[in-house]
Design an enzyme around this catalytic site. Structure first.
Site, PDB file in Angstrom:
ATOM      1  CE1 TYR A  25      57.374 103.857  24.813  1.00 53.17           C
ATOM      2  CE2 TYR A  25      56.000 101.922  24.572  1.00 53.17           C
ATOM      3  CZ  TYR A  25      56.992 102.594  25.232  1.00 53.17           C
ATOM      4  OH  TYR A  25      57.610 102.038  26.317  1.00 53.17           O
ATOM      5  CE1 TYR A 153      59.574  98.025  26.929  1.00 60.43           C
ATOM      6  CE2 TYR A 153      58.553  95.853  26.864  1.00 60.43           C
ATOM      7  CZ  TYR A 153      58.453  97.228  27.043  1.00 60.43           C
ATOM      8  OH  TYR A 153      57.234  97.780  27.345  1.00 60.43           O
ATOM      9  CG  ASP A 254      60.835  89.660  31.069  1.00 59.88           C
ATOM     10  OD1 ASP A 254      59.853  88.987  30.702  1.00 59.88           O
ATOM     11  OD2 ASP A 254      60.871  90.904  30.992  1.00 59.88           O
ATOM     12  CE  LYS A 283      54.544  91.520  24.916  1.00 57.61           C
ATOM     13  NZ  LYS A 283      55.754  91.987  25.588  1.00 57.61           N
TER      14      LYS A 283
HETATM   15  C1  LIG Z   1      55.936  92.950  26.730  1.00 53.18           C
HETATM   16  C2  LIG Z   1      57.006  92.646  27.681  1.00 53.18           C
HETATM   17  C3  LIG Z   1      56.949  93.105  29.012  1.00 53.18           C
HETATM   18  C4  LIG Z   1      55.838  93.997  29.517  1.00 53.18           C
HETATM   19  O1  LIG Z   1      54.589  93.387  29.491  1.00 53.18           O
HETATM   20  P1  LIG Z   1      53.261  94.302  29.517  1.00 53.18           P
HETATM   21  O2  LIG Z   1      52.159  93.299  29.593  1.00 53.18           O
HETATM   22  O3  LIG Z   1      53.274  95.096  28.252  1.00 53.18           O
HETATM   23  O4  LIG Z   1      53.334  95.157  30.721  1.00 53.18           O
HETATM   24  C5  LIG Z   1      57.983  92.754  29.854  1.00 53.18           C
HETATM   25  N1  LIG Z   1      59.002  91.987  29.434  1.00 53.18           N
HETATM   26  C6  LIG Z   1      59.075  91.513  28.170  1.00 53.18           C
HETATM   27  C7  LIG Z   1      60.218  90.646  27.774  1.00 53.18           C
HETATM   28  C8  LIG Z   1      58.091  91.835  27.246  1.00 53.18           C
HETATM   29  O5  LIG Z   1      58.190  91.402  25.987  1.00 53.18           O
END
Ligand SMILES: *Cc1c(COP(=O)(O)O)cnc(C)c1O
Length: 436
Positions: A25, A153, A254, A283
């Site tokens: 960004y 997100y 997620d 992550k």
């Molecule tokens: C960081 C994140 C993503 C994306 O992961 P990247 O490795 O940056 O592509 C997706 N969902 C959540 C909840 C996240 O915190």
């Protein structure tokens, strides 16, 4: 043969960076500075300038046991001598098998199948494709949309973006490119608040209106991360799971940010006592060393996909199941399981709360909250990154606020004294910043 070269000077790094390198960004016209890092150890970042910073970000939730955890780096080095990479089409290997066994055992009961990929966003794409293929296999190809939460997100690729918050995700920029998904309100019931069925009014309405075209609900259980650091009631997650079952929808959890203990449970779904149909991990999967993600699903989802046309799941990244990354993840998970992580997380939660509470009296601070090893200071107004970032560095800490949120999620190895230094610096910077 070994290749020798002399490293670039700090000035050269900065020149090349400013001229050629995109950052997350970022803008080439921006005044927000970048800082060159030379090395990192434990909770410390060492800058080229000679400064040492306490890292409050764990490099965006990823360095669980601190930088350069030797058990992980040694295992990567050893694995590199044996097998750095091999294609996963038609071939398999021990690091992938061992990691998969760990993930199936550790994850909520019922998640039995594992798809390894390269990043969180891709893990989300895969989850969405699984849900779409599932309904296609059941002869209901119209069920191909996602119901997502406002302020959520899920990543930056086109598919993942389509389920991010339409406002903060700037959907207007990509209007004719993104799939139009269905959105429901952000869960209003906070983590410790009294639960009430009325919190479900909007999502029930959306499901009633759209279930014929919905494949799945996708959410970040309990903690909405990048979309606002919002901690909401596990009862909501539990209720959504029941709504999904009652209305023929899959549930995608997620857990890319929340997985591996961050919220006080191994996975945030455990606060609600549910198993999603599909779960995304990423992550901190490799303890912040290599890029790796995983999408887990139930036998029901996998069997349905595999028993119908085209008979396969349609995804296969080049670097799928990379042995170095799988090795790093396995050691990372073993380190976590061999540590006293629950008590460590509650120690960090206490330290974060005590350390950040003094900010609360500041009129420009809206809220201070913590959950597990996550601490948040929410300001009344968005902060000016170009101004506040160097102030944190001057105070010896690394933080990366966004919008109104100054937040931290330290590595689990952070000691009480280090945490105190971090939170004191945060309070001091906020004091100075708001006094200007
Ligand atoms: C960081 C994140 C993503 C994306 O992961 P990247 O490795 O940056 O592509 C997706 N969902 C959540 C909840 C996240 O915190």
């Amino acid at each position: 043969m070994s290749i020798e070269r002399s490293p670039l000077s700090e000035a050269e790094i900065m020149r090349i960076d400013a001229e050629h390198i995109w950052h997350p960004y970022s803008s080439f016209k921006s005044a927000v500075p970048v800082f060159p890092v030379k090395s990192a150890q434990g909770v410390y970042l060492h800058l080229h300038s000679g400064e040492t910073l306490i890292d409050g970000m764990s490099s965006w939730w990823s360095t669980l046991h601190g930088y350069n955890a030797t058990a992980i780096s040694d295992a990567i080095a050893k694995q590199a001598q044996q097998l750095s990479h091999v294609m996963f089409g038609g071939l398999t290997h021990e690091p992938a098998a061992y990691l998969t066994k760990q993930l199936v055992k550790l994850s909520p009961d019922g998640l039995e199948k594992v798809f390894l990929s390269d990043s969180g966003s891709v893990a989300v794409e895969i989850a969405m494709k699984m849900a779409i293929q599932y309904w296609h296999a059941k002869g209901q190809p119209n069920k191909n949309k996602m119901l997502a939460l406002r302020n959520g997100y899920h990543g930056d690729t086109i598919g993942a973006m389509s389920v991010c918050d339409p406002v903060t995700g700037m959907h207007h920029l990509f209007k004719n490119t993104l799939t139009q998904q269905v959105f429901t309100e952000q869960p209003a019931c906070k983590f410790h608040e009294q639960w009430d069925e009325s919190y479900l009014t909007d999502i029930k309405q959306q499901i009633a209106n759209h279930k014929h075209e919905l494949a799945a609900v996708i959410l970040e259980p309990v903690v909405q991360g990048t979309g606002g650091m919002h901690f909401y009631s596990p009862e909501y997650v539990k209720a959504v799971k029941a709504l999904c079952e009652a209305n023929n929808l899959l549930l995608i959890a997620d857990e890319i940010a929340t997985g591996f203990g961050r919220t006080g449970k191994m996975f945030a779904c455990e606060h609600a006592g549910i198993t999603p149909d599909i779960m995304c991990l990423g992550k901190t999967l490799t303890g912040g060393t290599m890029t790796l993600a995983a999408t887990l699903c139930t036998n029901k989802v996998a069997d349905t996909i595999c028993n119908a046309e085209p008979g396969v799941f349609m995804h296969g990244p080049t670097f799928m199941g990379n042995p170095l990354a799988c090795t790093a993840a396995s050691v990372n998970i073993d380190l976590l399981l061999n540590s006293n992580w629950q008590s460590n997380i509650s120690r960090l939660q206490t330290g974060l709360l005590e350390g950040l509470l003094p900010c609360k009296h500041n009129a420009k601070v809206k809220d201070v909250r913590t959950l597990g090893a996550i601490g948040v200071v929410e300001m009344q107004e968005p902060v000016d990154m170009a101004k506040i970032q160097p102030m944190f560095v001057e105070h010896g800490v690394w933080l990366r606020p966004f919008g109104k949120l100054i937040y931290m999620m330290p590595a689990y190895i952070m000691q009480d004294e280090q945490l105190k230094t971090l939170t004191q610096a945060v309070c001091n910077v906020i004091e100075k910043y708001t006094a200007q």
